[in-house]
Design an enzyme around this catalytic site. Structure first.
Site, PDB file in Angstrom:
ATOM      1  N   SER A 143     -15.389 -18.810  27.139  1.00 18.09           N
ATOM      2  CA  SER A 143     -16.672 -19.221  27.724  1.00 18.09           C
ATOM      3  C   SER A 143     -17.579 -18.009  27.885  1.00 18.09           C
ATOM      4  O   SER A 143     -17.097 -16.876  28.092  1.00 18.09           O
ATOM      5  CB  SER A 143     -16.373 -19.829  29.096  1.00 18.09           C
ATOM      6  N   TYR A 167     -12.276 -19.514  38.043  1.00 16.69           N
ATOM      7  CA  TYR A 167     -12.294 -20.133  36.714  1.00 16.69           C
ATOM      8  C   TYR A 167     -12.569 -19.073  35.644  1.00 16.69           C
ATOM      9  O   TYR A 167     -11.837 -18.959  34.647  1.00 16.69           O
ATOM     10  CB  TYR A 167     -13.360 -21.246  36.650  1.00 16.69           C
ATOM     11  N   LYS A 171     -10.233 -17.367  32.356  1.00 19.63           N
ATOM     12  CA  LYS A 171     -10.647 -17.191  30.948  1.00 19.63           C
ATOM     13  C   LYS A 171     -10.481 -15.727  30.529  1.00 19.63           C
ATOM     14  O   LYS A 171     -10.009 -15.429  29.442  1.00 19.63           O
ATOM     15  CB  LYS A 171     -12.105 -17.629  30.764  1.00 19.63           C
TER      16      LYS A 171
HETATM   17  P1  NAD Z   1     -12.395 -31.567  29.431  1.00 14.19           P
HETATM   18  O1  NAD Z   1     -11.923 -31.584  30.820  1.00 14.19           O
HETATM   19  O2  NAD Z   1     -13.213 -32.705  28.951  1.00 14.19           O
HETATM   20  O3  NAD Z   1     -11.163 -31.394  28.423  1.00 14.19           O
HETATM   21  C1  NAD Z   1      -9.999 -30.698  28.773  1.00 14.19           C
HETATM   22  C2  NAD Z   1      -8.817 -31.609  28.454  1.00 14.19           C
HETATM   23  O4  NAD Z   1      -7.626 -30.914  28.780  1.00 14.19           O
HETATM   24  C3  NAD Z   1      -8.823 -32.900  29.241  1.00 14.19           C
HETATM   25  O5  NAD Z   1      -8.660 -33.988  28.350  1.00 14.19           O
HETATM   26  C4  NAD Z   1      -7.624 -32.781  30.180  1.00 14.19           C
HETATM   27  O6  NAD Z   1      -7.016 -34.037  30.410  1.00 14.19           O
HETATM   28  C5  NAD Z   1      -6.739 -31.829  29.429  1.00 14.19           C
HETATM   29  N1  NAD Z   1      -5.855 -31.006  30.261  1.00 14.19           N
HETATM   30  C6  NAD Z   1      -6.170 -30.279  31.369  1.00 14.19           C
HETATM   31  N2  NAD Z   1      -5.089 -29.651  31.838  1.00 14.19           N
HETATM   32  C7  NAD Z   1      -4.065 -29.957  30.995  1.00 14.19           C
HETATM   33  C8  NAD Z   1      -2.700 -29.607  30.956  1.00 14.19           C
HETATM   34  N3  NAD Z   1      -2.149 -28.814  31.882  1.00 14.19           N
HETATM   35  N4  NAD Z   1      -1.930 -30.108  29.954  1.00 14.19           N
HETATM   36  C9  NAD Z   1      -2.478 -30.922  29.019  1.00 14.19           C
HETATM   37  N5  NAD Z   1      -3.753 -31.293  29.017  1.00 14.19           N
HETATM   38  C10 NAD Z   1      -4.545 -30.813  29.995  1.00 14.19           C
HETATM   39  O7  NAD Z   1     -13.178 -30.189  29.225  1.00 14.19           O
HETATM   40  P2  NAD Z   1     -14.059 -29.699  27.994  1.00 14.19           P
HETATM   41  O8  NAD Z   1     -15.466 -29.622  28.458  1.00 14.19           O
HETATM   42  O9  NAD Z   1     -13.719 -30.470  26.786  1.00 14.19           O
HETATM   43  O10 NAD Z   1     -13.540 -28.204  27.882  1.00 14.19           O
HETATM   44  C11 NAD Z   1     -12.536 -27.839  26.954  1.00 14.19           C
HETATM   45  C12 NAD Z   1     -12.268 -26.352  27.101  1.00 14.19           C
HETATM   46  O11 NAD Z   1     -13.476 -25.636  26.870  1.00 14.19           O
HETATM   47  C13 NAD Z   1     -11.797 -25.934  28.499  1.00 14.19           C
HETATM   48  O12 NAD Z   1     -10.809 -24.949  28.351  1.00 14.19           O
HETATM   49  C14 NAD Z   1     -13.037 -25.347  29.147  1.00 14.19           C
HETATM   50  O13 NAD Z   1     -12.722 -24.379  30.095  1.00 14.19           O
HETATM   51  C15 NAD Z   1     -13.730 -24.732  27.934  1.00 14.19           C
HETATM   52  N6  NAD Z   1     -15.178 -24.604  28.133  1.00 14.19           N
HETATM   53  C16 NAD Z   1     -15.919 -25.690  28.461  1.00 14.19           C
HETATM   54  C17 NAD Z   1     -17.295 -25.562  28.675  1.00 14.19           C
HETATM   55  C18 NAD Z   1     -18.116 -26.748  29.094  1.00 14.19           C
HETATM   56  O14 NAD Z   1     -19.223 -26.541  29.616  1.00 14.19           O
HETATM   57  N7  NAD Z   1     -17.685 -27.977  28.878  1.00 14.19           N
HETATM   58  C19 NAD Z   1     -17.913 -24.322  28.488  1.00 14.19           C
HETATM   59  C20 NAD Z   1     -17.118 -23.226  28.118  1.00 14.19           C
HETATM   60  C21 NAD Z   1     -15.744 -23.370  27.940  1.00 14.19           C
HETATM   61  C1  WQD Z   2     -27.338 -24.810  34.211  1.00 10.19           C
HETATM   62  C2  WQD Z   2     -28.650 -24.491  34.940  1.00 10.19           C
HETATM   63  C3  WQD Z   2     -28.418 -24.309  37.331  1.00 10.19           C
HETATM   64  C4  WQD Z   2     -27.336 -28.472  38.030  1.00 10.19           C
HETATM   65  C5  WQD Z   2     -21.452 -23.759  33.852  1.00 10.19           C
HETATM   66  C6  WQD Z   2     -20.286 -22.847  34.145  1.00 10.19           C
HETATM   67  C7  WQD Z   2     -19.928 -22.053  32.916  1.00 10.19           C
HETATM   68  C8  WQD Z   2     -19.730 -22.956  31.693  1.00 10.19           C
HETATM   69  C9  WQD Z   2     -20.839 -23.947  31.517  1.00 10.19           C
HETATM   70  C10 WQD Z   2     -17.421 -23.400  31.360  1.00 10.19           C
HETATM   71  C11 WQD Z   2     -28.506 -23.455  36.061  1.00 10.19           C
HETATM   72  C12 WQD Z   2     -29.291 -25.486  36.963  1.00 10.19           C
HETATM   73  C13 WQD Z   2     -27.689 -27.280  37.447  1.00 10.19           C
HETATM   74  C14 WQD Z   2     -28.289 -29.140  38.855  1.00 10.19           C
HETATM   75  C15 WQD Z   2     -29.852 -27.376  38.411  1.00 10.19           C
HETATM   76  N1  WQD Z   2     -18.549 -23.744  31.789  1.00 10.19           N
HETATM   77  N2  WQD Z   2     -28.929 -26.750  37.635  1.00 10.19           N
HETATM   78  N3  WQD Z   2     -29.509 -28.554  39.006  1.00 10.19           N
HETATM   79  O1  WQD Z   2     -23.908 -22.865  35.591  1.00 10.19           O
HETATM   80  O2  WQD Z   2     -24.928 -22.314  33.328  1.00 10.19           O
HETATM   81  O3  WQD Z   2     -22.575 -22.968  33.468  1.00 10.19           O
HETATM   82  O4  WQD Z   2     -21.112 -24.623  32.759  1.00 10.19           O
HETATM   83  O5  WQD Z   2     -17.041 -22.358  30.934  1.00 10.19           O
HETATM   84  O6  WQD Z   2     -18.792 -21.327  33.220  1.00 10.19           O
HETATM   85  O7  WQD Z   2     -20.638 -21.981  35.212  1.00 10.19           O
HETATM   86  O8  WQD Z   2     -24.277 -24.683  33.845  1.00 10.19           O
HETATM   87  O9  WQD Z   2     -25.160 -26.977  33.885  1.00 10.19           O
HETATM   88  O10 WQD Z   2     -24.176 -26.031  36.004  1.00 10.19           O
HETATM   89  O11 WQD Z   2     -26.342 -25.130  35.174  1.00 10.19           O
HETATM   90  O12 WQD Z   2     -30.994 -26.891  38.599  1.00 10.19           O
HETATM   91  O13 WQD Z   2     -28.020 -30.195  39.410  1.00 10.19           O
HETATM   92  O14 WQD Z   2     -29.096 -25.699  35.584  1.00 10.19           O
HETATM   93  O15 WQD Z   2     -28.921 -23.685  38.475  1.00 10.19           O
HETATM   94  O16 WQD Z   2     -29.686 -22.691  36.080  1.00 10.19           O
HETATM   95  P1  WQD Z   2     -23.980 -23.116  34.164  1.00 10.19           P
HETATM   96  P2  WQD Z   2     -24.937 -25.794  34.756  1.00 10.19           P
END
Ligand code: NAD
Ligand code: WQD
Length: 351
Positions: A143, A167, A171
């Protein structure tokens, strides 16, 4: 990380990259399910491994409905090393894409043990299983959070890393663990894909993000306000040093992100060692711009109110996508309008 000569060598190999058998941990989740589609559409074989803690079994049927292909599904926890080992063996996996994990920043502050257990311990268990089966190719869902507070923009992969919450620390720990592993044994081929802010849903409206309870992230919040389930969007701060004072992020369509994984598979196959690659668009969009784009794209009212800043937020965060373009030949294609339309279609299909 790699020199020009190696990139040229890789590009010639890229076109010869063959079909792979890929196990997706977290395969029924938001990003995993979209990636499964992108891989199946490129004729790879995919197995979905998930404990369904944050996703639903019907996703497996929806993936089949969209692609016309049946991806096998195993319900299990990544901390169950024996089950993972057996599954990797039975499926004869060539590679793993590791999405499984917990991802809510606020929850990670309240429940750090759950986050370290799921994310870090879960990854160790996966690596042990892979090692036992001699499966050495791994793509990891990292991330942009590993960059901490940006020291310069756009963020390239050489930007210093740090973490501001548990979190993010999981990572970072995992990335460092993977670096150590790659340094210990030349067999390992590891890519950490650093996602920026994924949004939107599959064009069919059958797959998308399902947050539990009140959403923390901006797009699902906007969609629920538009649907009338929440009264207005709380805009967290309009006094940031950005063009309109609201936060700026690099929003990327989840289907572009999914295609980024497919583009990275041949590179994973061809290279050795550890690589970090951003998956973002390179374009910053403000909170207010996103709200307005959503309202315009879907011809719907999205009321909002300016609120105080949310603790821990940074003013702006966007990627340099140059490395992904140069090395993977991948570039995000879809614009904010498409992200907003697909997110709304998904929301309306939920009822
Ligand atoms: P998500 O929660 O939709 O998908 C994660 C999946 O992993 C889920 O289906 C959950 O049931 C499964 N899971 C969780 N713990 C588990 C375990 N111990 N064993 C087996 N399955 C398990 O999330 P996502 O948005 O699809 O994110 C996927 C990956 O990408 C995550 O590692 C997340 O940290 C990373 N990521 C997500 C974002 C985002 O904004 N969505 C941004 C950056 C990184
Ligand atoms: C985006 C912008 C808020 C909600 C998060 C995690 C990051 C990554 C992606 C996994 C910011 C603003 C938000 C609301 C708002 N996940 N906001 N009102 O914080 O950039 O990233 O998700 O790795 O680790 O921190 O995403 O969608 O929460 O916020 O004004 O109700 O929207 O302040 O500027 P963020 P977000």
């Amino acid at each position: 990380c790699i020199g020009v000569f190696e990139v040229v060598k890789f590009h010639t190999k890229r076109h010869r990259a063959s079909k792979m058998r890929v196990l997706l941990t977290g395969g029924t989740g938001y990003i995993g399910s979209h990636t499964a589609i992108a891989l199946l559409e490129q004729n790879h074989d995919v197995l979905l491994f998930d404990n369904l803690s944050n996703s639903q079994r019907h996703t497996v049927d929806r993936i089949r409905h969209i692609t016309g292909k049946q991806a096998p599904f195993v319900q299990g926890d990544i901390r169950n090393t024996d089950l993972l080992t057996q599954t990797l063996r039975d499926f004869q996996a060539d590679a793993v894409i590791h999405f499984a994990g917990l991802k809510a920043v606020g929850e990670s502050v309240e429940q750090p043990i759950a986050y370290y257990a799921n994310n870090v311990q879960g990854t160790i268990s996966l690596l042990q299983a892979m090692q036992q089966c001699c499966v050495y190719k791994l793509m990891f869902s990292s991330s942009a959070t590993v960059y901490g507070k940006p020291q310069y923009l756009p963020l390239d992969e050489a930007h210093p890393t740090s973490a501001t919450n548990p979190y993010g620390r999981t990572k970072l720990h995992i990335e460092e663990m993977l670096q150590d592993l790659a340094a210990s044994d030349a067999c390992w081929k590891i890519i950490c894909l650093r996602y920026f802010n994924p949004l939107g849903a599959h064009a069919s409206g059958l797959l998308g993000e399902r947050p539990n309870g009140i959403p923390n992230n901006l797009m699902p919040y906007i969609a629920q306000v538009a649907a009338g389930s929440l009264p207005f969007v709380q805009v967290f701060g309009n006094d940031y040093p950005t063009p309109d004072g609201t936060g700026v992020r690099d929003f990327i369509h989840v289907c572009d992100l999914a295609e980024g994984h497919a583009a990275a598979l041949p590179f994973l196959h061809a290279q050795n060692g550890w690589h970090a690659i951003n998956l973002g668009t390179g374009k910053g969009t403000s909170v207010l711009e996103l709200i307005k784009a959503f309202a315009e794209a879907n011809e719907i009212d999205v009321p909002y109110r300016i609120m105080p800043r949310r603790p821990g937020d940074v003013d702006a965060c966007f990627a340099s996508p140059a490395k992904a373009h140069n090395i993977l030949g991948w570039k995000a294609q879809r614009d904010i309008q498409e992200m907003c339309k697909s997110a709304w279609l998904w929301q309306t299909m939920q009822g």
